[in-house]
Design an enzyme around this catalytic site. Structure first.
Site, PDB file in Angstrom:
ATOM      1  N   ASP A  38     -14.088  13.386  50.861  1.00  0.00           N
ATOM      2  CA  ASP A  38     -13.442  12.685  51.981  1.00  0.00           C
ATOM      3  C   ASP A  38     -13.803  11.212  51.901  1.00  0.00           C
ATOM      4  O   ASP A  38     -14.793  10.833  51.265  1.00  0.00           O
ATOM      5  CB  ASP A  38     -13.907  13.263  53.321  1.00  0.00           C
ATOM      6  CG  ASP A  38     -12.859  13.112  54.419  1.00  0.00           C
ATOM      7  OD1 ASP A  38     -12.522  11.950  54.765  1.00  0.00           O
ATOM      8  OD2 ASP A  38     -12.377  14.129  54.932  1.00  0.00           O
ATOM      9  N   SER A 143       3.829  20.056  54.742  1.00  0.00           N
ATOM     10  CA  SER A 143       3.950  20.028  56.199  1.00  0.00           C
ATOM     11  C   SER A 143       5.354  20.451  56.586  1.00  0.00           C
ATOM     12  O   SER A 143       6.296  20.308  55.811  1.00  0.00           O
ATOM     13  CB  SER A 143       3.679  18.611  56.729  1.00  0.00           C
ATOM     14  OG  SER A 143       3.996  18.512  58.104  1.00  0.00           O
ATOM     15  N   TYR A 159       5.707   9.599  56.440  1.00  0.00           N
ATOM     16  CA  TYR A 159       4.905  10.823  56.393  1.00  0.00           C
ATOM     17  C   TYR A 159       5.766  11.997  55.922  1.00  0.00           C
ATOM     18  O   TYR A 159       5.367  12.756  55.035  1.00  0.00           O
ATOM     19  CB  TYR A 159       4.314  11.130  57.767  1.00  0.00           C
ATOM     20  CG  TYR A 159       3.487  12.396  57.796  1.00  0.00           C
ATOM     21  CD1 TYR A 159       2.203  12.426  57.255  1.00  0.00           C
ATOM     22  CD2 TYR A 159       3.998  13.584  58.342  1.00  0.00           C
ATOM     23  CE1 TYR A 159       1.451  13.596  57.265  1.00  0.00           C
ATOM     24  CE2 TYR A 159       3.256  14.751  58.354  1.00  0.00           C
ATOM     25  CZ  TYR A 159       1.976  14.743  57.814  1.00  0.00           C
ATOM     26  OH  TYR A 159       1.238  15.911  57.823  1.00  0.00           O
ATOM     27  N   THR A 194      -5.772  19.227  65.667  1.00  0.00           N
ATOM     28  CA  THR A 194      -6.723  18.396  64.943  1.00  0.00           C
ATOM     29  C   THR A 194      -6.814  17.043  65.636  1.00  0.00           C
ATOM     30  O   THR A 194      -5.963  16.690  66.461  1.00  0.00           O
ATOM     31  CB  THR A 194      -6.270  18.176  63.494  1.00  0.00           C
ATOM     32  OG1 THR A 194      -5.019  17.462  63.513  1.00  0.00           O
ATOM     33  CG2 THR A 194      -6.095  19.500  62.761  1.00  0.00           C
TER      34      THR A 194
END
Length: 256
Positions: A38, A143, A159, A194
């Site tokens: 990360d 997604s 995105y 999230t």
């Protein structure tokens, strides 16, 4: 059903928080030695420390927009943890913007992380570790946004475009790397609780509106997405490749 990863090394990107952290946690609990990757250095250290009480979890700080660093990080993981059996890529940024307001800089940054970085991480893991041993399992995060248009506040051409590209990369990787015994699959999640999603959804009114579009009536929890990911990465899914599993509470047609 074999969902154990005893003795196997797995890389999980975006594992400092959110779904990526839950994936890393499930993998550790299933016996894997997990390289947690990360860009959020402090958060990554905390998350790795949390998982180290359950098994092997080692943090590696990486900016996926720096392609030369990807090669070096994969090499370092191999040296320190062993050859890589599983790659799971949850790392992404999720900007929200109306199409007419997106700048070139914002577009490039979104694709640099979500698509370019994801591809070159895949490439380096395959070239350095999986192809020479003729085995491996890769699960990438696409997604719902990569499959259909989204309404505000989650509308974002850059995105959606980046995640649509990930879906294509998954299918292409599955075809090209099947000769090495490497499986490439993906998950397409809908709304999930999230930090990234909640920062966009905002008000309780928006949350209620969003949940009304989902047949099960709610956003998913991170562990509810992580479970299918771990299944696809496992030997229990040995004939899965080139597949994208939708995890969205039955709301493929939903839009925020």
């Amino acid at each position: 059903m074999d969902l154990r990863f005893d003795g196997k090394v797995a890389i999980v990107t975006g594992s400092a928080r959110g779904i990526g952290f839950k994936v890393a946690e499930l993998m550790v609990e299933s016996g894997a030695k997990v390289a947690m990757v990360d860009i959020l250095a402090d958060r990554l250290q905390e998350s790795a420390k949390t998982l180290q009480s359950k098994g092997v979890a080692k943090p590696y700080v990486l900016d996926l927009t720096k392609v030369p660093d990807i090669k070096a990080t994969v090499s370092k993981i191999r040296q320190e943890m062993g050859e890589i059996d599983v790659l799971i890529q949850a790392a992404a940024i999720g900007p929200s913007a109306a199409a007419e307001d997106i700048t070139e800089e914002a577009w490039d940054k979104c694709f640099a992380v979500n698509t370019k970085g994801l591809f070159f991480m895949m490439q380096q893991v395959v070239v350095q570790s999986m192809a020479p041993r003729k085995k491996g399992s890769i699960v990438n995060f696409s997604s719902i946004a990569g499959m259909k248009g989204m309404r505000a506040p989650l509308c974002s051409a850059h995105y959606s475009g980046s995640k649509g590209a990930v879906a294509a990369i998954i299918r292409q990787g599955a075809i090209e790397w099947a000769k090495y015994g490497i499986r490439v699959n993906g998950v397409a999640s809908g709304g999930c609780k999230t930090e990234m999603t909640m920062s966009l959804v905002g008000s309780p009114e928006k949350m209620k509106e969003a949940c009304a579009l989902i047949p099960l009536g709610r956003l998913s929890e991170p562990h509810e997405v992580a479970g299918p990911v771990v299944f696809m990465a496992s030997d229990a899914a040995s004939m899965y490749t080139g597949q994208i599993m939708i995890v969205d509470g039955g709301g493929e047609s939903m839009g925020f």
